[in-house]
Design an enzyme around this catalytic site. Sequence first.
Site, PDB file in Angstrom:
ATOM      1  N   SER A  37       0.803  -1.220   0.000  1.00 54.95           N
ATOM      2  CA  SER A  37       0.000   0.000   0.000  1.00 54.95           C
ATOM      3  C   SER A  37       0.837   1.272   0.000  1.00 54.95           C
ATOM      4  CB  SER A  37      -0.943   0.015   1.210  1.00 54.95           C
ATOM      5  OG  SER A  37      -0.219  -0.142   2.410  1.00 54.95           O
ATOM      6  N   ASP A 326      -2.117   8.236   8.097  1.00 56.18           N
ATOM      7  CA  ASP A 326      -3.030   7.401   8.867  1.00 56.18           C
ATOM      8  C   ASP A 326      -2.191   6.515   9.783  1.00 56.18           C
ATOM      9  OD1 ASP A 326      -2.097   5.300   7.273  1.00 56.18           O
ATOM     10  OD2 ASP A 326      -3.855   5.272   5.977  1.00 56.18           O
ATOM     11  N   HIS A 329       0.551   4.697   7.098  1.00 55.62           N
ATOM     12  CA  HIS A 329       1.199   5.272   5.926  1.00 55.62           C
ATOM     13  C   HIS A 329       1.719   6.684   6.174  1.00 55.62           C
ATOM     14  CE1 HIS A 329      -1.945   2.378   4.553  1.00 55.62           C
ATOM     15  NE2 HIS A 329      -0.890   1.881   3.913  1.00 55.62           N
TER      16      HIS A 329
END
Length: 381
Positions: A37, A326, A329
Amino acid sequence: MASLNAVVANLFFLCTISIASSLEVGKGPFTYIFGDSMSDVGNNNYLPLCLAKSDYPWYGIDYKYGLPTGRFTNGRTIGDIMAEKLGISSPPPYLSLSMDDNTILEGGVNYASGGAGILNETGLYFIQKLSFDNQITAFETTRNAIAQKIGEEAAEKLCNDAFYLVALGSNDYINNFLQPFMADGTIYTHNEFMVLLMTTLDRQLRRLYDLGARMISFDGLAPLGCIPSQRVRSGTGQCLEHVNQFALEFNSQAKKLLNGLNFKLPGAKMVLSDTYTVVMDLIENPQKYGFTTSHTSCCNVDTTVGGLCLPNSQLCPNRREFVFWDAYHTSDAANQIIADRLFAEAGVSQAPPPAPLVGSGPVPSPAAPSLNSEPAPSPSS
């Protein structure tokens, strides 16, 4: 990244040379991105059953037009910024492409998928994702399609001259070994799990080599014990030192593996980027880089199940002051610092900057996104 060795500098030097000597079919340097991600630019958007998606506000609030694209941050990924510095467009997500058109000859492809790991079982509860093995298979499909267009010899040269960014391993800990309900954390000791990771990674990198990859930059793990989702597990908000130690051991073993492959495989130039050092510096000395907060996330979702920035999240007043977007990340601003450090210490001359992407559009509505959009068809050869 605080002490990149001469081999890393040489890797980037060779990459810049490929700009001038690239094939006629593209403007080079061809760049292929593999990862999770932290590198995903929208592949998971095309997986209808995938539970690891960021196709809703507030993701992308500082990207083009302020809209979500599938990137798991408020703006650009490190890969996006690296592409900018090399003077090329950010490689598009593989699942957005057709192997029949010439887009695959225009600079590279991004295969990264949120939730992916080195091991196929990692992130199993996300239902759908492209594991590293899946991503390599997708690259093989791309390579075959390129060979059909320009011939095998030219395709081999293109792949040999290309630059490969690989950033995987975080999910093998965060969404596998450290999860009490995942089998690997119960079956294996950490030493045994490390052997499994390195044995699998060895096979995967050899497979990439057999498909033509020569210049591979493998991102070492960041200090995972200091990311917001792990700090909350400490009960005191402190870093989990045993998790950081896992990351350091992984990086040490990965470096040995890469050095060994360079010795065994003719023409291989595989290096480990010291992500751990630069991210730890951002965490321990945020003011040094213009940040105010490095222990919690801008979205204030450290204790929320999933740790992602949902449409109802309360954003921090100034997103440029937070290292983490977040619970997992890094922010656009932090990604910029990481990319800057890498290029500065590798001594690479970057291309003139393009028009700025951040903050160029309206702020999106916080309304929940539709979950019924029809996914685009998967690429075929």
